[in-house]
Scaffold this active site. Structure first.
Site, mmCIF file in Angstrom:
data_model
loop_
_atom_site.group_PDB
_atom_site.id
_atom_site.type_symbol
_atom_site.label_atom_id
_atom_site.label_comp_id
_atom_site.label_asym_id
_atom_site.label_seq_id
_atom_site.Cartn_x
_atom_site.Cartn_y
_atom_site.Cartn_z
ATOM 1 N N GLU A 164 36.283 52.131 28.707
ATOM 2 C CA GLU A 164 36.029 53.107 29.584
ATOM 3 C C GLU A 164 35.187 53.033 30.500
ATOM 4 O O GLU A 164 34.788 53.582 31.751
ATOM 5 C CB GLU A 164 36.263 54.586 29.213
ATOM 6 C CG GLU A 164 37.425 55.616 28.849
ATOM 7 C CD GLU A 164 38.608 55.841 29.730
ATOM 8 O OE1 GLU A 164 37.649 56.126 30.852
ATOM 9 O OE2 GLU A 164 39.790 55.783 29.714
ATOM 10 N N HIS A 213 40.143 50.131 35.669
ATOM 11 C CA HIS A 213 41.474 50.226 34.147
ATOM 12 C C HIS A 213 42.357 48.883 34.719
ATOM 13 O O HIS A 213 42.624 48.341 34.011
ATOM 14 C CB HIS A 213 42.773 51.478 34.181
ATOM 15 C CG HIS A 213 41.290 52.052 33.534
ATOM 16 N ND1 HIS A 213 40.427 51.721 31.935
ATOM 17 C CD2 HIS A 213 40.627 53.421 33.615
ATOM 18 C CE1 HIS A 213 39.592 53.065 31.676
ATOM 19 N NE2 HIS A 213 40.136 54.021 32.267
ATOM 20 N N HIS A 255 37.997 54.386 39.643
ATOM 21 C CA HIS A 255 37.087 53.783 37.442
ATOM 22 C C HIS A 255 38.850 54.023 37.438
ATOM 23 O O HIS A 255 39.089 52.828 36.908
ATOM 24 C CB HIS A 255 37.111 55.534 37.186
ATOM 25 C CG HIS A 255 37.366 55.463 35.846
ATOM 26 N ND1 HIS A 255 36.214 55.552 34.731
ATOM 27 C CD2 HIS A 255 38.427 56.250 35.263
ATOM 28 C CE1 HIS A 255 36.855 54.659 33.327
ATOM 29 N NE2 HIS A 255 37.871 55.927 33.969
ATOM 30 N N GLU A 256 39.868 54.179 38.228
ATOM 31 C CA GLU A 256 41.548 54.118 38.040
ATOM 32 C C GLU A 256 41.779 52.773 38.193
ATOM 33 O O GLU A 256 42.732 51.604 37.733
ATOM 34 C CB GLU A 256 41.962 55.414 38.587
ATOM 35 C CG GLU A 256 41.912 56.479 38.021
ATOM 36 C CD GLU A 256 41.991 56.799 36.304
ATOM 37 O OE1 GLU A 256 42.426 56.255 35.421
ATOM 38 O OE2 GLU A 256 41.213 58.093 35.950
#
Length: 322
Positions: free
Chosen positions: A235, A183, A179-180
Site C-alpha cells: 500500500e 497497484h 494509487h489504484e
C-alpha cells in the site's frame, strides 16, 4: 528314512572381517546370554547426515529458483520475488471480477452518468502516463456510500460514490486512481500470491524438522508478523508510485495530502496499524509529505503545457458538489 543331504553351514563372521562398505550398526550390545543385539543410535534425527543432505539440496534448488525469479518493481525499483505471469494473474482475476459484478452489478452506474464520466476523464490521463495503454482498462462507479476504491488484476477499477465527496475535485480523484493504477503497475496481487508460496516453502521446511507449522505460523502470528506488514508495504509503495503518476499526468500532488486529511476526518479514528492491511491515515499523510519534493520535480519535468497546468490548478481550487 532317506539320506540326509549335507549342506554348507553358514557361520557368523567377525565384525572386523565384514567386506569394505558393508553397513555396520551404530551400536552393538551383548546380552548375558552371549548373543549380540543391534540397537538404533540415540543420535538426534536433526544430526542425521542424510537429512542435512536432503535439506541442503532443497535449499540450493529453491534458492536458485528464488534468485532467477527476482525482478524490479517499476518506478520504485524495489527488488521482489515474482513467479506468477501476467496471464496467470488475469486468469485468476476473472473469477474475482465475476464475484464483484454479481455483488455490485445492479448498482454500477452507466457509462454516460456524470460520476462515471468524471472518473473516466481523470483515469484516462493517469493510464496514459503509466505506460499501460494496451491493457483492457475498465472503470466502474458503484452507487454505494462506502468511501472506497479498489483494482482487480487486468485493469478493472471500481470506485464507490461514497468517496466522491472526499476527493472533491479531479486532483483528489487523481490521488485515488493513481494509487489504484499503481497497484496494477506494480502487480501487487501477483506478488502476494508469490509471497504465499514462500511462506508455504518455509512451512514445509519446518515439517522436515518435525516442527508443527501451526506452532510457528499460527493464524494470528502469520497475519500480524508477515501478511499484514507485507500488505502495508504494498500500500505504501502504491502511494509513492501513484503520487508520481498523478504528478506526471499534470495533476497537483499536494491534493493527495489534502485528500487523505479529508479521509482521516471523514473516517474517524483508525484501528491500530499493526492489525490493519493499510497504513494509518497519519502515517500515510506523513509519507506523502516526505515524497512530495520528488513528485513536484516529476510534475515540473513532465510535458505539461501551460494551459493544461492552469486547468489542473483551476480544478484544484474548485470544489465539485456531489
Amino acid at each position: 528314512m532317506g539320506a540326509v543331504s549335507r549342506g554348507r553351514m553358514f557361520q557368523c563372521r567377525p565384525l572386523a572381517t565384514l567386506p569394505p562398505g558393508f553397513p555396520r550398526p551404530q551400536t552393538i550390545m551383548t546380552g548375558k546370554d552371549g548373543y549380540q543385539r543391534f540397537h538404533q543410535s540415540s543420535q538426534p534425527f536433526y544430526m542425521s547426515k542424510r537429512l542435512w543432505v536432503f535439506v541442503g539440496t532443497g535449499v540450493f534448488m529453491f534458492g536458485g529458483y528464488y534468485a532467477t525469479h527476482l525482478e524490479k518493481v517499476p518506478i520504485s525499483g524495489r527488488m521482489r520475488f515474482m513467479d506468477v505471469t501476467p496471464r496467470q494473474e488475469e486468469a485468476m482475476a476473472k473469477q474475482a471480477y465475476q464475484e464483484v459484478m454479481s455483488q455490485y452489478g445492479l448498482r454500477v452506474l452507466p457509462p454516460n452518468h456524470p460520476y462515471t464520466r468524471f472518473v473516466s476523464r481523470v483515469a484516462k490521463r493517469i493510464v496514459q502516463v503509466s505506460g499501460m495503454d494496451d491493457l483492457q482498462w475498465e472503470f466502474h462507479v458503484i452507487d454505494s456510500p462506502e468511501p472506497n476504491a479498489f483494482v482487480l488484476p487486468g485493469g478493472k477499477v471500481f470506485v464507490f460514490t461514497g468517496i466522491l465527496p472526499i476527493v472533491q475535485n479531479e486532483d483528489g480523484m487523481a490521488a485515488v486512481l493513481g494509487h489504484e493504477v499503481a497497484h496494477q503497475l506494480a502487480r501487487h496481487s501477483a506478488e502476494k500470491l508469490s509471497f504465499a508460496k514462500v511462506i508455504l516453502a518455509l512451512q514445509l521446511t519446518l515439517v522436515l524438522f518435525g516442527i508443527e507449522p501451526s506452532f510457528v505460523f499460527n493464524r494470528v502470528l502469520l497475519n500480524v508478523v508477515l501478511n499484514k506488514p507485507f500488505s502495508r508495504k504494498c500500500e505504501t509503495e502504491a502511494d509513492a508510485i501513484g503520487l508520481q503518476l498523478m504528478a506526471q499526468a499534470c495533476f497537483n500532488p499536494h491534493e493527495a495530502v489534502a485528500m487523505w486529511k479529508r479521509m482521516e476526518k471523514a473516517g474517524g479514528g483508525d484501528i491500530p496499524q499493526f492489525i490493519s492491511t493499510h497504513p494509518s491515515h497519519k502515517n500515510r499523510i506523513e509519507f506523502l509529505e516526505k515524497e512530495m519534493p520528488t513528485a513536484l520535480a516529476k510534475r515540473a519535468s513532465s510535458d505539461c503545457t501551460t494551459e493544461l497546468q492552469n486547468l489542473a490548478d483551476m480544478f484544484n481550487t474548485q470544489r465539485v458538489r456531489w
